[in-house]
Design a protein around this motif. Sequence first.
Motif, PDB file in Angstrom:
ATOM      1  N   PHE A  45      11.260  -3.410   1.649  1.00 25.79           N
ATOM      2  CA  PHE A  45      10.182  -4.380   1.799  1.00 25.79           C
ATOM      3  C   PHE A  45       9.094  -3.831   2.711  1.00 25.79           C
ATOM      4  O   PHE A  45       9.380  -3.216   3.733  1.00 25.79           O
ATOM      5  CB  PHE A  45      10.734  -5.684   2.376  1.00 25.79           C
ATOM      6  CG  PHE A  45       9.680  -6.707   2.621  1.00 25.79           C
ATOM      7  CD1 PHE A  45       9.127  -7.403   1.569  1.00 25.79           C
ATOM      8  CD2 PHE A  45       9.209  -6.954   3.890  1.00 25.79           C
ATOM      9  CE1 PHE A  45       8.140  -8.345   1.780  1.00 25.79           C
ATOM     10  CE2 PHE A  45       8.227  -7.888   4.134  1.00 25.79           C
ATOM     11  CZ  PHE A  45       7.689  -8.597   3.063  1.00 25.79           C
ATOM     12  N   ALA A  46       7.853  -4.032   2.326  1.00 25.31           N
ATOM     13  CA  ALA A  46       6.723  -3.642   3.186  1.00 25.31           C
ATOM     14  C   ALA A  46       5.677  -4.745   3.122  1.00 25.31           C
ATOM     15  O   ALA A  46       5.516  -5.413   2.105  1.00 25.31           O
ATOM     16  CB  ALA A  46       6.119  -2.329   2.719  1.00 25.31           C
ATOM     17  N   MET A  50       1.586  -1.532   4.253  1.00 21.52           N
ATOM     18  CA  MET A  50       2.301  -0.449   4.939  1.00 21.52           C
ATOM     19  C   MET A  50       3.159   0.312   3.922  1.00 21.52           C
ATOM     20  O   MET A  50       3.566  -0.241   2.916  1.00 21.52           O
ATOM     21  CB  MET A  50       3.199  -1.016   6.047  1.00 21.52           C
ATOM     22  CG  MET A  50       2.442  -1.786   7.108  1.00 21.52           C
ATOM     23  SD  MET A  50       1.288  -0.776   8.018  1.00 21.52           S
ATOM     24  CE  MET A  50       2.401   0.219   8.949  1.00 21.52           C
ATOM     25  N   PRO A  51       3.441   1.576   4.163  1.00 22.41           N
ATOM     26  CA  PRO A  51       4.282   2.319   3.236  1.00 22.41           C
ATOM     27  C   PRO A  51       5.696   1.739   3.199  1.00 22.41           C
ATOM     28  O   PRO A  51       6.196   1.255   4.215  1.00 22.41           O
ATOM     29  CB  PRO A  51       4.300   3.742   3.793  1.00 22.41           C
ATOM     30  CG  PRO A  51       3.654   3.683   5.120  1.00 22.41           C
ATOM     31  CD  PRO A  51       2.967   2.372   5.269  1.00 22.41           C
TER      32      PRO A  51
END
Length: 184
Positions: A45-46, A50-51
Amino acid sequence: MREILFKAKRTGTGEWFEGVPVDVTPLQCFSEPQAKEIVMVRAGFADWGMPRSLEYTKVDPETVCQCTGEEIFQNENTKPCFESVKVWENDLIAIYAITYDDDDTPVRKRIAVVKVEWDDTYKMLFAQCVEGDMDTIARECDISYLDSSSDYPFTFWLEYMENSAGKWWEWEVIGNIHDKEGTE
């Protein structure tokens, strides 16, 4: 184009893990072949662009199942009404005939359990009876053209979930052949 999903049981815990299977068996040139090692990988999960990190876990290679791309609506006894669940290869699906008694109370009768199975010859999913038989399904659901000597494509079952002669069918995924419990 549909998303291709897989799931398998984690080694150690036996929990299902969804992801992409990767064969990480070490190559051996001159020694005994080693047991197959499979790792399932999925994006973590991001948030906020975000990467994403990768999550991975070691799984039992015998339990790898592909998602069929089909979903069925569970009955309100097991899931909230209108909630669908994914159908996986090797899932066990209970088929219930629903009738109504004299005071309009629904009567739910389990008539069969089918296993969703991939057939390499025909390149399609089949529903194979593991409890009950085609004759019982034909009789209970008033489908006279079912042949008890053969299995049917899984899409056939999905197509005929609608009302038939005052009855209807209810479906419920009750497990997978790799679960310890199996059927109810």
